[in-house]
Design a protein around this motif. Structure first.
Motif, short mmCIF file in Angstrom:
data_model
loop_
_atom_site.label_atom_id
_atom_site.label_comp_id
_atom_site.label_asym_id
_atom_site.label_seq_id
_atom_site.Cartn_x
_atom_site.Cartn_y
_atom_site.Cartn_z
N CYS A 127 -2.02 0.45 6.49
CA CYS A 127 -2.01 -0.39 5.30
C CYS A 127 -1.03 0.22 4.30
CB CYS A 127 -3.40 -0.52 4.69
SG CYS A 127 -4.11 1.05 4.15
N GLU A 128 -0.80 -0.47 3.19
CA GLU A 128 0.11 0.05 2.18
C GLU A 128 -0.42 1.35 1.57
OE1 GLU A 128 0.41 -3.51 -0.34
OE2 GLU A 128 2.58 -3.39 -0.03
N GLY A 129 -1.71 1.34 1.22
CA GLY A 129 -2.28 2.48 0.50
C GLY A 129 -2.22 3.77 1.29
N ASN A 130 -2.65 3.73 2.54
CA ASN A 130 -2.64 4.99 3.28
C ASN A 130 -1.22 5.43 3.61
OD1 ASN A 130 -2.29 3.23 5.73
ND2 ASN A 130 -2.74 5.16 6.80
N GLY A 134 0.13 7.01 0.55
CA GLY A 134 -0.54 8.30 0.38
C GLY A 134 0.04 9.37 1.28
N ALA A 160 -4.61 9.46 1.88
CA ALA A 160 -4.31 8.05 1.56
C ALA A 160 -4.54 7.77 0.08
CB ALA A 160 -5.19 7.12 2.38
N LEU A 161 -3.85 6.74 -0.39
CA LEU A 161 -4.23 6.03 -1.59
C LEU A 161 -5.05 4.84 -1.11
CD1 LEU A 161 -0.80 6.06 -3.45
CD2 LEU A 161 -2.78 7.51 -3.95
N ASP A 219 -6.71 1.40 -0.74
CA ASP A 219 -6.58 0.02 -1.19
C ASP A 219 -7.62 -0.85 -0.49
OD1 ASP A 219 -5.55 -0.28 1.39
OD2 ASP A 219 -3.49 -0.66 0.74
N ASN A 249 -12.66 6.19 4.51
CA ASN A 249 -11.77 5.70 3.47
C ASN A 249 -11.73 6.60 2.23
OD1 ASN A 249 -14.34 4.65 2.29
ND2 ASN A 249 -14.09 3.07 3.88
#
Length: 245
Positions: A15-18, A21, A197-198, A200, A210
């Motif tokens: 995903c975008e967040g991980n 990150g 990760a960030l 999301d 998560n």
């Protein structure tokens, strides 16, 4: 104390967040390497973002238990909707894909990486460590030989063995675990497996692991970790450095 450490962040492109990150953990922290899930919707986007970080080693996180395969059609490892079978769906062995079918799917994932980046990945590993299961172990050994790539080994597979340590996970996400991994006896080189990760919304929906990823990110960026590496003269490397030695 080990001399060289690969810090590999799994699940790039999930995903975008991980993905962001992982790049942040590389840019501001100690992560030296990552592995991308080529069947995920953000895989190509993540690889494009990674072009700004030429020192980040990138391998392929071969996937058999999350999302959909790249190759169409009903397979031994898919459900009726064409999704990879989740780990809980396997009764006798984990996983139970037919080796020839798994070979073709994993080869397609490697070829997708090459087609998008124009070069080979640094190494191969897999989501949920399924490549170390005995039926799939022969598949990844075949692919590693075909592409002349190293593979992650959580136990001895071939003469190029050095341990991949997976304890930096869940309750093991701590400075104490990090120090213990760096103190692995009998080996000059160790891989530390991580998942920064960030977080999301997509990550919350697709992965039960998560919120702890944020803690991993902060620790891997921390002065405490960096100082420990400096004090013990540990070299942070990638799988490309192993292959080139």
């Amino acid at each position: 104390m080990i001399k060289k450490l690969i810090i590999n962040a799994d699940d790039f492109g999930m995903c975008e967040g991980n993905s962001l990150g992982i790049l942040l953990a590389h840019e501001e922290g100690l992560v030296s390497s990552t592995t991308v899930m080529m069947n995920m919707p953000y895989a190509l986007w993540a690889l494009d973002k990674a072009k700004a970080y030429p020192n980040l080693g990138i391998g392929v996180h071969l996937t058999l238990t999350a999302g959909k395969p790249l190759l169409p059609g009903k397979k031994s490892y898919t459900d009726e909707e064409g999704n990879f079978l989740r780990p809980s769906a396997y009764e006798d062995e984990f996983p139970d894909g037919e080796p020839d079918e798994v070979y073709e799917e994993w080869k397609a994932q490697i070829e997708a990486f090459i087609a998008h980046t124009g070069h080979l990945p640094t190494h191969l590993d897999s989501h949920h460590y399924v490549h170390m299961e005995h039926r799939q172990l022969e598949v990844i050994k075949r692919l590693a030989k075909e592409y002349n790539l190293p593979i992650r080994q959580t136990r001895y597979v071939d003469e190029n063995y050095f341990p991949a340590r997976c304890e930096f996970y869940k309750d093991g996400v701590s400075f104490e675990t990090f120090k213990e991994i760096c103190s692995t006896e009998g080996y000059d080189t160790v891989e530390l497996v991580c998942h920064p990760a960030l977080v999301d919304e997509r990550l919350m929906n697709v992965s039960s692991y998560n919120m702890n990823r944020i803690k991993e990110l902060e620790l891997l960026k921390s002065d405490e970790f960096k100082q420990f590496i400096k004090d013990h003269d540990i070299q942070i490397i990638t799988y490309a450095d192993i292959k080139n030695n």
